[in-house]
Design a protein around this motif. Structure first.
Motif, short mmCIF file in Angstrom:
data_model
loop_
_atom_site.label_atom_id
_atom_site.label_comp_id
_atom_site.label_asym_id
_atom_site.label_seq_id
_atom_site.Cartn_x
_atom_site.Cartn_y
_atom_site.Cartn_z
N LEU A 58 0.68 -1.28 -0.18
CA LEU A 58 0.07 0.15 0.00
C LEU A 58 0.79 1.26 0.00
O LEU A 58 0.53 2.29 -0.65
N GLU A 59 1.86 1.34 0.72
CA GLU A 59 2.64 2.40 0.78
C GLU A 59 3.50 2.71 -0.27
O GLU A 59 3.43 3.81 -0.92
N LEU A 60 4.07 1.65 -1.08
CA LEU A 60 4.65 1.94 -2.59
C LEU A 60 3.51 2.39 -3.41
O LEU A 60 3.72 3.22 -4.41
N HIS A 61 2.27 1.70 -3.48
CA HIS A 61 1.21 2.00 -3.96
C HIS A 61 0.99 3.54 -4.17
O HIS A 61 0.73 4.27 -5.14
N LEU A 62 0.80 4.25 -2.88
CA LEU A 62 0.49 5.44 -2.72
C LEU A 62 1.68 6.39 -3.09
O LEU A 62 1.52 7.51 -4.00
N GLN A 63 2.84 6.22 -2.84
CA GLN A 63 3.96 6.82 -3.53
C GLN A 63 4.19 7.01 -4.83
O GLN A 63 4.33 8.02 -5.48
N ALA A 64 3.93 5.68 -5.42
CA ALA A 64 4.15 5.54 -7.14
C ALA A 64 2.88 6.36 -7.65
O ALA A 64 2.99 6.78 -8.48
N PRO A 82 -5.45 12.52 -8.69
CA PRO A 82 -5.16 13.00 -7.27
C PRO A 82 -6.52 12.85 -6.13
O PRO A 82 -6.10 12.77 -4.94
N ARG A 83 -7.64 12.87 -6.74
CA ARG A 83 -8.77 12.65 -5.63
C ARG A 83 -8.67 11.39 -5.35
O ARG A 83 -9.16 10.75 -3.89
N TYR A 84 -8.32 10.43 -5.97
CA TYR A 84 -8.19 8.81 -5.74
C TYR A 84 -7.08 8.70 -4.33
O TYR A 84 -7.19 8.20 -3.43
N ILE A 85 -5.85 9.37 -4.88
CA ILE A 85 -4.93 9.29 -3.97
C ILE A 85 -5.18 10.01 -2.44
O ILE A 85 -5.06 9.63 -1.40
N ALA A 86 -5.95 11.30 -2.64
CA ALA A 86 -6.29 12.00 -1.48
C ALA A 86 -7.53 11.06 -0.55
O ALA A 86 -7.09 10.95 0.59
N ASP A 87 -8.24 10.44 -1.29
CA ASP A 87 -9.25 9.69 -0.66
C ASP A 87 -8.56 8.23 -0.02
O ASP A 87 -8.81 7.88 0.98
N MET A 88 -7.37 7.75 -0.62
CA MET A 88 -6.63 6.83 0.04
C MET A 88 -5.99 7.19 1.39
O MET A 88 -6.06 6.39 2.30
N HIS A 89 -5.41 8.25 1.13
CA HIS A 89 -4.80 8.53 2.23
C HIS A 89 -5.88 9.08 3.55
O HIS A 89 -5.62 8.93 4.64
N ASP A 90 -6.92 9.47 3.11
CA ASP A 90 -7.94 9.74 4.04
C ASP A 90 -8.56 8.65 4.66
O ASP A 90 -8.92 8.60 5.90
N LEU A 91 -8.47 7.26 3.97
CA LEU A 91 -8.82 6.30 4.97
C LEU A 91 -8.20 5.95 5.97
O LEU A 91 -8.44 5.18 7.08
N ARG A 92 -6.87 6.42 6.35
CA ARG A 92 -6.00 6.24 7.56
C ARG A 92 -6.71 6.56 8.75
O ARG A 92 -6.60 6.36 9.72
#
Length: 127
Positions: A34-40, A61-71
């Protein structure tokens, strides 16, 4: 001579950087990381803007923001994804996980071969 002494070398490095970004994203999927997925994914976002990919540069960018928001907002979902459930893994062999969309396409293909789902609408008993 103004500018760079080796313009072809600079272009090649730019190309290699783009390819490396894509390979990191593939590696993240294959390793269910997951971490590499978000960085890449963040690095890919820059490429989408540079290459003027309209839908991707708007939605990614919305997808990446939503993924970070899950935390923060969905910690259980984040933990599941962080535990390796971001990709579909059918084997204990490393580096063979695939994305969910790829896994669905594979299942669709399996259903279509050997009369799996082909011809289902022609058979009244099956419907």
């Amino acid at each position: 001579m103004g500018g760079t002494k080796f313009p072809a070398c600079k272009a090649m490095m730019s190309y290699l950087h783009r390819v490396e970004t894509i390979l990191f994203f593939v590696a993240a999927t294959r390793n269910a990381d997951l971490e590499l997925h978000l960085q890449a994914g963040e690095a890919l976002s820059k490429l989408f803007f540079a290459m003027d990919r309209i839908k991707y540069k708007r939605l990614w960018p919305r997808y990446i923001a939503d993924m970070h928001d899950l935390r923060i907002n969905r910690p259980q979902t984040w933990e599941e994804l962080h535990a390796g459930h971001i990709s579909v893994t059918k084997s204990v062999i490393p580096f063979v996980s695939v994305g969910a969309d790829h896994a669905c396409e594979h299942l669709n293909k399996l259903m279509k071969i050997r009369s799996g789902i082909i011809g289902i609408s022609n058979n009244a008993n099956v419907r």
